[in-house]
Enzyme design. Sequence first.
Site: not given
Length: 370
Positions: A126, A148, A190, A232, A242, A247, A251, A254, A258, A271
Amino acid sequence: MATKVMVNIPGENTYSVRIGAGLLAGLGAHVRDACGIQGVGRALVITDSNVAPLYRAAAKASLAEAGLRASDIVVPAGEESKSLEVLGEVWEAMAGLGLSRDCVVVALGGGVVGDLAGFAAAAYMRGVDVVQVPTTLLAMVDSSVGGKTAVNLEAGKNLVGAFKQPAHVCADTSTLDTLPEREWRCGFAEVVKSAAIDSDDFFFWMADHAEALAAHDADAVAEAIARCVVFKADVVAADKTESRGVRECLNYGHTLGHAIEKLAGYGTFTHGEAVAEGMRFAARLAQDAAGASAEFVQAQDELLDALGLPALDWTADPADLLDAMKRDKKARGGHVRFVLPRDVGDWQLAEVPDEGILAHLRAWAEAKQG
Ligand code: NAD
Ligand code: GLY
């Protein structure tokens, strides 16, 4: 000399991100301190098959020197390791090693290792502490900070995961000495994303230092990482999960990026290459839909060019690209959402109607074919 950035996210323990050359040697002491380990503690280094021969020994030696008993797990390098299968193997191995709730996971590698090990730590018993030790530029400027973590499903990327803030981040910039050039460019995409969304100060600093960055100048690289981490950390502090419409700015580029990765076939473009193309597209879309200026579009193009991220010599059917964007997990109710820059440091999240996207995709494809 190390730079230290403190990440202060409401509801979370404050943690430090240390950035500098040679920091791996002091990793153990920082792990002990950040995780409040008393006596002989247990640490588990999770790394990949490329990074292990390069930096595992140094990381483990530093942990041992700080009085921590260190084990390790090596997963195959590559995105395929962000899978439920590998995650299950990691958890079984952790249990097999007899690790208890007071162990600390050390994620030594790029974003793949960081996301996998972060999720492993988030759920093992946990939740146990994780320290991120990013070894790619992308991981130093983005994935190691903000919490994340995830693995992929057949149905898509990052579909199961957890928010798990690290106890500490150790970005040893000398590990970048062995990073392949294409991975550097992935990180640069990035960095440009962060600079364009953040501020004039960061963006024009990048423009001034593009040549030094492309040549991997150590001071410029360390400063770019620190600027990205500060940016960030502020974004995540404002919108940890987000859910507040902040947040999402991370993206930028992206949405099309993507779709390009998917349609070109994963691995055809990195990427970063796909995100760079996505930023070029979003900036042009923003000229129509958000009032971005031609000067902004040109300045961003020039920065991407200077960092070895030229416009892609690739197109696809606009209808297929739109379809891929609609299937992305960032779409809402069948509507495609873009982060649109109004200017440097000024952006909006917009649902753009299909016809507007298609018109721009057609112009984008025709410009490449002409
Ligand atoms: P990666 O982890 O696959 O690393 C790229 C390659 O470089 C791998 O082959 C790796 O073995 C190798 N490598 C790593 N460090 C090295 C070094 N110092 N020297 C030589 N080789 C080295 O890829 P990445 O670009 O770091 O990360 C991509 C992943 O990050 C994706 O899965 C993406 O979803 C995730 N990501 C997560 C977040 C987040 O906020 N959690 C943000 C952005 C991206
Ligand atoms: N890189 C996306 C995020 O951390 O939100």
